[in-house]
Design a protein around this motif. Structure first.
Motif, PDB file in Angstrom:
ATOM      1  N   LYS A  43      46.227  38.649  35.402  1.00 29.92           N
ATOM      2  CA  LYS A  43      45.184  39.207  34.543  1.00 29.92           C
ATOM      3  C   LYS A  43      43.820  38.969  35.179  1.00 29.92           C
ATOM      4  O   LYS A  43      43.600  37.959  35.830  1.00 29.92           O
ATOM      5  CB  LYS A  43      45.228  38.571  33.158  1.00 29.92           C
ATOM      6  N   GLU A  44      42.936  39.913  34.973  1.00 34.02           N
ATOM      7  CA  GLU A  44      41.540  39.705  35.299  1.00 34.02           C
ATOM      8  C   GLU A  44      40.907  39.013  34.097  1.00 34.02           C
ATOM      9  O   GLU A  44      40.840  39.568  33.004  1.00 34.02           O
ATOM     10  CB  GLU A  44      40.827  41.037  35.560  1.00 34.02           C
ATOM     11  N   ILE A  45      40.460  37.781  34.278  1.00 39.91           N
ATOM     12  CA  ILE A  45      39.847  37.064  33.171  1.00 39.91           C
ATOM     13  C   ILE A  45      38.423  37.550  32.921  1.00 39.91           C
ATOM     14  O   ILE A  45      37.845  37.287  31.874  1.00 39.91           O
ATOM     15  CB  ILE A  45      39.862  35.542  33.409  1.00 39.91           C
ATOM     16  N   SER A  46      37.890  38.251  33.906  1.00 41.14           N
ATOM     17  CA  SER A  46      36.604  38.928  33.798  1.00 41.14           C
ATOM     18  C   SER A  46      36.587  39.918  34.958  1.00 41.14           C
ATOM     19  O   SER A  46      37.349  39.748  35.912  1.00 41.14           O
ATOM     20  CB  SER A  46      35.459  37.923  33.910  1.00 41.14           C
ATOM     21  N   PRO A  47      35.792  40.980  34.904  1.00 43.96           N
ATOM     22  CA  PRO A  47      35.834  41.980  35.973  1.00 43.96           C
ATOM     23  C   PRO A  47      35.700  41.373  37.364  1.00 43.96           C
ATOM     24  O   PRO A  47      34.727  40.691  37.674  1.00 43.96           O
ATOM     25  CB  PRO A  47      34.653  42.896  35.641  1.00 43.96           C
ATOM     26  N   GLY A  48      36.712  41.611  38.206  1.00 44.59           N
ATOM     27  CA  GLY A  48      36.694  41.134  39.580  1.00 44.59           C
ATOM     28  C   GLY A  48      37.192  39.718  39.773  1.00 44.59           C
ATOM     29  O   GLY A  48      37.359  39.265  40.901  1.00 44.59           O
ATOM     30  N   ILE A  49      37.448  38.972  38.676  1.00 52.18           N
ATOM     31  CA  ILE A  49      37.897  37.588  38.767  1.00 52.18           C
ATOM     32  C   ILE A  49      39.313  37.478  38.211  1.00 52.18           C
ATOM     33  O   ILE A  49      39.555  37.747  37.035  1.00 52.18           O
ATOM     34  CB  ILE A  49      36.968  36.638  37.991  1.00 52.18           C
ATOM     35  N   LEU A  50      40.251  37.059  39.075  1.00 55.10           N
ATOM     36  CA  LEU A  50      41.639  36.915  38.647  1.00 55.10           C
ATOM     37  C   LEU A  50      41.891  35.549  38.026  1.00 55.10           C
ATOM     38  O   LEU A  50      41.220  34.565  38.342  1.00 55.10           O
ATOM     39  CB  LEU A  50      42.583  37.077  39.834  1.00 55.10           C
ATOM     40  N   GLU A  51      42.891  35.488  37.144  1.00 55.37           N
ATOM     41  CA  GLU A  51      43.315  34.194  36.631  1.00 55.37           C
ATOM     42  C   GLU A  51      43.800  33.331  37.795  1.00 55.37           C
ATOM     43  O   GLU A  51      44.346  33.829  38.780  1.00 55.37           O
ATOM     44  CB  GLU A  51      44.445  34.362  35.616  1.00 55.37           C
ATOM     45  N   GLY A  52      43.573  32.043  37.680  1.00 57.75           N
ATOM     46  CA  GLY A  52      44.030  31.127  38.711  1.00 57.75           C
ATOM     47  C   GLY A  52      45.479  30.732  38.512  1.00 57.75           C
ATOM     48  O   GLY A  52      46.183  31.276  37.658  1.00 57.75           O
ATOM     49  N   TYR A  53      45.914  29.769  39.296  1.00 55.72           N
ATOM     50  CA  TYR A  53      47.263  29.232  39.154  1.00 55.72           C
ATOM     51  C   TYR A  53      47.333  28.160  38.067  1.00 55.72           C
ATOM     52  O   TYR A  53      48.383  27.959  37.457  1.00 55.72           O
ATOM     53  CB  TYR A  53      47.717  28.585  40.470  1.00 55.72           C
ATOM     54  N   LEU A  54      46.237  27.451  37.850  1.00 57.11           N
ATOM     55  CA  LEU A  54      46.254  26.265  37.007  1.00 57.11           C
ATOM     56  C   LEU A  54      45.943  26.591  35.556  1.00 57.11           C
ATOM     57  O   LEU A  54      45.036  27.360  35.254  1.00 57.11           O
ATOM     58  CB  LEU A  54      45.243  25.246  37.518  1.00 57.11           C
ATOM     59  N   LYS A  96      19.986  30.645  58.085  1.00 58.25           N
ATOM     60  CA  LYS A  96      19.667  31.129  56.744  1.00 58.25           C
ATOM     61  C   LYS A  96      20.423  32.417  56.432  1.00 58.25           C
ATOM     62  O   LYS A  96      20.879  32.622  55.300  1.00 58.25           O
ATOM     63  CB  LYS A  96      18.156  31.342  56.610  1.00 58.25           C
ATOM     64  N   GLU A  97      20.565  33.265  57.435  1.00 56.68           N
ATOM     65  CA  GLU A  97      21.320  34.499  57.238  1.00 56.68           C
ATOM     66  C   GLU A  97      22.783  34.188  56.959  1.00 56.68           C
ATOM     67  O   GLU A  97      23.416  34.810  56.101  1.00 56.68           O
ATOM     68  CB  GLU A  97      21.191  35.403  58.459  1.00 56.68           C
ATOM     69  N   GLN A  98      23.342  33.223  57.687  1.00 61.73           N
ATOM     70  CA  GLN A  98      24.722  32.825  57.437  1.00 61.73           C
ATOM     71  C   GLN A  98      24.865  32.249  56.036  1.00 61.73           C
ATOM     72  O   GLN A  98      25.850  32.520  55.332  1.00 61.73           O
ATOM     73  CB  GLN A  98      25.190  31.796  58.464  1.00 61.73           C
ATOM     74  N   ALA A  99      23.898  31.472  55.606  1.00 61.99           N
ATOM     75  CA  ALA A  99      23.935  30.897  54.261  1.00 61.99           C
ATOM     76  C   ALA A  99      23.902  31.996  53.199  1.00 61.99           C
ATOM     77  O   ALA A  99      24.584  31.897  52.173  1.00 61.99           O
ATOM     78  CB  ALA A  99      22.764  29.940  54.070  1.00 61.99           C
ATOM     79  N   THR A 100      23.131  33.039  53.456  1.00 55.58           N
ATOM     80  CA  THR A 100      23.081  34.166  52.523  1.00 55.58           C
ATOM     81  C   THR A 100      24.437  34.859  52.447  1.00 55.58           C
ATOM     82  O   THR A 100      24.910  35.217  51.361  1.00 55.58           O
ATOM     83  CB  THR A 100      21.997  35.170  52.958  1.00 55.58           C
ATOM     84  N   GLN A 101      25.079  35.030  53.586  1.00 53.44           N
ATOM     85  CA  GLN A 101      26.415  35.633  53.604  1.00 53.44           C
ATOM     86  C   GLN A 101      27.423  34.741  52.882  1.00 53.44           C
ATOM     87  O   GLN A 101      28.305  35.229  52.165  1.00 53.44           O
ATOM     88  CB  GLN A 101      26.849  35.879  55.039  1.00 53.44           C
ATOM     89  N   ASP A 102      27.301  33.428  53.072  1.00 54.09           N
ATOM     90  CA  ASP A 102      28.240  32.502  52.428  1.00 54.09           C
ATOM     91  C   ASP A 102      28.081  32.470  50.915  1.00 54.09           C
ATOM     92  O   ASP A 102      28.971  31.998  50.205  1.00 54.09           O
ATOM     93  CB  ASP A 102      28.046  31.088  52.988  1.00 54.09           C
ATOM     94  N   ALA A 103      26.952  32.947  50.409  1.00 55.61           N
ATOM     95  CA  ALA A 103      26.740  32.976  48.958  1.00 55.61           C
ATOM     96  C   ALA A 103      27.620  34.010  48.272  1.00 55.61           C
ATOM     97  O   ALA A 103      27.846  33.942  47.060  1.00 55.61           O
ATOM     98  CB  ALA A 103      25.267  33.263  48.650  1.00 55.61           C
ATOM     99  N   VAL A 104      28.141  34.963  49.020  1.00 53.91           N
ATOM    100  CA  VAL A 104      28.902  36.075  48.444  1.00 53.91           C
ATOM    101  C   VAL A 104      30.345  35.648  48.200  1.00 53.91           C
ATOM    102  O   VAL A 104      31.052  35.229  49.117  1.00 53.91           O
ATOM    103  CB  VAL A 104      28.865  37.305  49.376  1.00 53.91           C
ATOM    104  N   LEU A 105      30.793  35.784  46.955  1.00 53.57           N
ATOM    105  CA  LEU A 105      32.159  35.417  46.592  1.00 53.57           C
ATOM    106  C   LEU A 105      32.992  36.622  46.172  1.00 53.57           C
ATOM    107  O   LEU A 105      34.042  36.481  45.556  1.00 53.57           O
ATOM    108  CB  LEU A 105      32.132  34.386  45.457  1.00 53.57           C
ATOM    109  N   SER A 106      32.531  37.817  46.504  1.00 50.71           N
ATOM    110  CA  SER A 106      33.284  39.024  46.185  1.00 50.71           C
ATOM    111  C   SER A 106      34.396  39.235  47.206  1.00 50.71           C
ATOM    112  O   SER A 106      34.344  38.735  48.330  1.00 50.71           O
ATOM    113  CB  SER A 106      32.359  40.235  46.181  1.00 50.71           C
ATOM    114  N   PHE A 107      35.391  39.989  46.790  1.00 49.30           N
ATOM    115  CA  PHE A 107      36.451  40.410  47.705  1.00 49.30           C
ATOM    116  C   PHE A 107      36.357  41.913  47.875  1.00 49.30           C
ATOM    117  O   PHE A 107      36.133  42.627  46.910  1.00 49.30           O
ATOM    118  CB  PHE A 107      37.818  40.007  47.137  1.00 49.30           C
ATOM    119  N   PRO A 108      36.514  42.397  49.118  1.00 47.18           N
ATOM    120  CA  PRO A 108      37.023  41.710  50.304  1.00 47.18           C
ATOM    121  C   PRO A 108      35.994  40.935  51.115  1.00 47.18           C
ATOM    122  O   PRO A 108      36.342  40.287  52.086  1.00 47.18           O
ATOM    123  CB  PRO A 108      37.582  42.857  51.147  1.00 47.18           C
ATOM    124  N   GLU A 109      34.703  40.980  50.752  1.00 50.29           N
ATOM    125  CA  GLU A 109      33.676  40.379  51.604  1.00 50.29           C
ATOM    126  C   GLU A 109      33.864  38.883  51.811  1.00 50.29           C
ATOM    127  O   GLU A 109      33.557  38.346  52.877  1.00 50.29           O
ATOM    128  CB  GLU A 109      32.280  40.643  51.006  1.00 50.29           C
TER     129      GLU A 109
END
Length: 267
Positions: A43-54, A96-109
């Motif tokens: 299930k998507e517990i919210s748009p774009g976020i899947l339920e976890g295992y736990l 700083k640019e790498q840190a900005t990229q690391d802020a993204v938690l979307s998939f597939p990015e």
């Protein structure tokens, strides 16, 4: 097929907070996991976020596992402030640019954070089981930080030093979300630990990338040093709990097999 959304940190904060309150009721969207190890509707517990295992009860409780954030006048708080000042003063634009990229938690990015150090690239098409593991454990690791986050409601560095962050569009949401411990760090460290099991020959590079993923939150001026240290602890606690979950263990073994098969094809 899940519709892909670009999840900025503010969106992640909102959906994770809502996930704390949800139990995946009938309004949740059902997705079939592409796994030969388990036939399971997710299930998507919210748009774009899947339920976890736990389950809710199995998620590590950060309020019990981490100490209170550093107190006024303590050496730990002084270190936090010194580290924050160092990153604010840094002129390393590439970092700083790498840190900005690391802020993204979307998939597939989001998989790009670790694909940069892996020989076999993770994707929904080529490594569907591993891809799904990362999506689901994002929720497990992220939620593990919220008992302490909500209790302490620690203000973030930019709220104290009044200097810019990597993602200024997220400032309003971040002001409302507790800083301690770091959820992004917990997620990145959990992913690093999981990936070392799938790619043991690349463990050192993966762990260094996982460490830097957390430090990116310091670089972005949105987390204190101690937030990241204890975020890492919660990521490790989440992975320990995951290893007690049979669904996760089965999926992990299948993910190892699919990556091994790809490695043979590339030889």
């Amino acid at each position: 097929m899940i519709k892909r959304k670009f999840l900025r940190p503010s969106f992640f904060t909102a959906v994770i907070l809502s996930a704390v309150m949800l139990s995946c009721g009938p309004q949740s969207k059902i997705i079939t996991q592409p796994s030969t190890s388990l036939s399971k509707d997710l299930k998507e517990i919210s748009p774009g976020i899947l339920e976890g295992y736990l389950s809710k009860d199995a998620i590590p409780n950060s309020l019990e596992l981490v100490p209170p954030p550093p107190e006024e006048g303590s050496a730990a708080l002084q270190l936090d402030q010194e580290m924050a000042a160092k990153y604010v003063a840094s002129k390393d634009e590439a970092r700083k640019e790498q840190a900005t990229q690391d802020a993204v938690l979307s998939f597939p990015e989001a998989v790009n954070a670790f694909n940069r150090v892996l020989e076999v690239q993770i994707s929904e098409e080529t490594t569907p089981h591993l891809y799904m593991i990362l999506r689901r454990t994002l929720t497990d690791a992220g939620l593990s930080t919220y008992a302490a986050k909500n209790h302490y409601q620690r203000g973030r560095p930019f709220m104290v030093n009044n200097t810019p962050i990597c993602t200024p569009e997220d400032e309003a949401a971040l002001r409302k979300d507790g800083s301690y411990p770091s959820g992004h760090t917990a997620i990145g460290w959990a992913w690093a630990l999981i990936l070392t099991e799938v790619f043991p020959e690349e463990a050192d590079d993966i762990l260094e990338r996982g460490k830097q993923f957390g430090i990116s939150r310091n670089v972005c001026n949105v987390h204190w040093h101690s937030d990241v240290v204890y975020g890492r602890m919660m990521g490790a606690a989440a992975v320990a709990a995951l290893h007690a979950n049979i669904d996760f263990r089965i999926d992990l073994e299948v993910a190892k097999e699919e990556v091994a098969a790809l490695a043979v094809l590339e030889e």
